[in-house]
Design an enzyme around this catalytic site. Sequence first.
Site, PDB file in Angstrom:
ATOM      1  N   TYR A  25       0.596  -0.873  -0.684  1.00 41.76           N
ATOM      2  CA  TYR A  25       0.355  -0.189  -0.209  1.00 41.76           C
ATOM      3  C   TYR A  25       1.335   1.399   0.226  1.00 41.76           C
ATOM      4  O   TYR A  25       1.684   1.535   1.024  1.00 41.76           O
ATOM      5  CB  TYR A  25      -1.063   0.135   1.463  1.00 41.76           C
ATOM      6  CG  TYR A  25      -1.233   0.651   1.798  1.00 41.76           C
ATOM      7  CD1 TYR A  25      -3.034   1.413   0.638  1.00 41.76           C
ATOM      8  CD2 TYR A  25      -1.561   1.999   2.208  1.00 41.76           C
ATOM      9  CE1 TYR A  25      -3.477   2.639   0.771  1.00 41.76           C
ATOM     10  CE2 TYR A  25      -2.142   3.175   3.126  1.00 41.76           C
ATOM     11  CZ  TYR A  25      -3.467   3.451   1.783  1.00 41.76           C
ATOM     12  OH  TYR A  25      -4.538   4.309   2.241  1.00 41.76           O
TER      13      TYR A  25
ATOM     14  N   HIS B 176       1.441   4.147   7.966  1.00 46.16           N
ATOM     15  CA  HIS B 176      -0.134   3.504   7.639  1.00 46.16           C
ATOM     16  C   HIS B 176      -0.246   2.166   9.007  1.00 46.16           C
ATOM     17  O   HIS B 176      -0.761   1.411   8.396  1.00 46.16           O
ATOM     18  CB  HIS B 176       0.512   2.866   6.629  1.00 46.16           C
ATOM     19  CG  HIS B 176       0.423   3.732   5.331  1.00 46.16           C
ATOM     20  ND1 HIS B 176       1.649   3.503   4.578  1.00 46.16           N
ATOM     21  CD2 HIS B 176      -0.396   4.729   4.862  1.00 46.16           C
ATOM     22  CE1 HIS B 176       1.078   4.746   3.359  1.00 46.16           C
ATOM     23  NE2 HIS B 176       0.042   4.967   3.590  1.00 46.16           N
TER      24      HIS B 176
END
Length: 350
Positions: free
Chosen positions: A159, A218
């Site tokens: 990601y 994240h």
Amino acid sequence: MKIVAADVIVTSPNRNFVTLKITTDDGLTGLGDATLNGRELAVVSYLKEHVAPLLVGRDAGRIEDTWQFLYRSGYWRRGPVTMAAIAAVDMALWDIKGKAAGMPVYQLLGGASRNGLMAYGHASGIDLPSLFDSIREHQELGYRSIRVQTGVPGLKAIYGIAAQSTGDERYDHEPAQRGAYPAEEDWDTRAYLRHLPTVFEAVRHEFGPDLPLLHDGHHRMTPIQAAKLGKSLEPYDLFWLEDCTPAENQEALRLVRQHTTTPLAIGEIFNTVWDFQALIKEQLIDYVRAASTHFGGISPLKKVMDYAAQYQVKSGFHGPTDISPVGLAAQMHVGLAIHNFGIQEYMQHG
């Protein structure tokens, strides 16, 4: 000025945006951002069915009173859907007030405290050559601060890495790509913790000690892993380490703080000023990552930063492409006005 209409506009140029347009009886209009990526239509329903009927006939100049009315009028408060809807109303009313006064909103918030806002760009690559190219591209665009995200050997899809795009759009334009289901990606925390310090060592060697560098974890790490990472990155003098551990476990930041002096930024998934209360008071973070769009608008963003100023905590407002240009503009006015501005995230819109 009485509100005569509140219209919800849903668009998807290459990202989904939800915009509220409020119109007054003297013809002034104001815009607010209500985008909640992945749950856009939930906010649309909330605005159309619950909020818009309450606005018609209200005084458009009563911003604080309207904010409190919308927040308190339902027994169930807070949450991203509710706060995105309230944010859109708040922004639109500030927009109208600025037009009525003939002034930019930052003047109404106390005037400018600076002549511009330092923004950081998002460089990423699957390996060092592509990462270096990305950093140079952002420097050529004028960015003087760079967020660095990197691929990890052995992991195919991570990601937030632009070079791992599967289409024409940059993959790191968060949250994720279009599709019927959320994308599945690879992850290995141990490999990441081993690899990342070597990446920042190489970046510092290539670009020198003066370039402010940021990194986003994240929310992937446990508290002790986040503490280990922060300590291992200390030699490379990060501007901040963002979302090193899930923000809802706020006590975890105490453990991280005990082990590292790397500055910490958190809060992009927070929805109210109360979510920051302990983190600011105990000085467990250095930067407030709230976004006007998901935080209730301009009014609470200004309030949380006034509170943060007492503890020398600065702003680092969230600004990816799922914040529309309207939402980005709103928080830039706050950034201009507050004295404890830190940095503004900016990811270029399509």
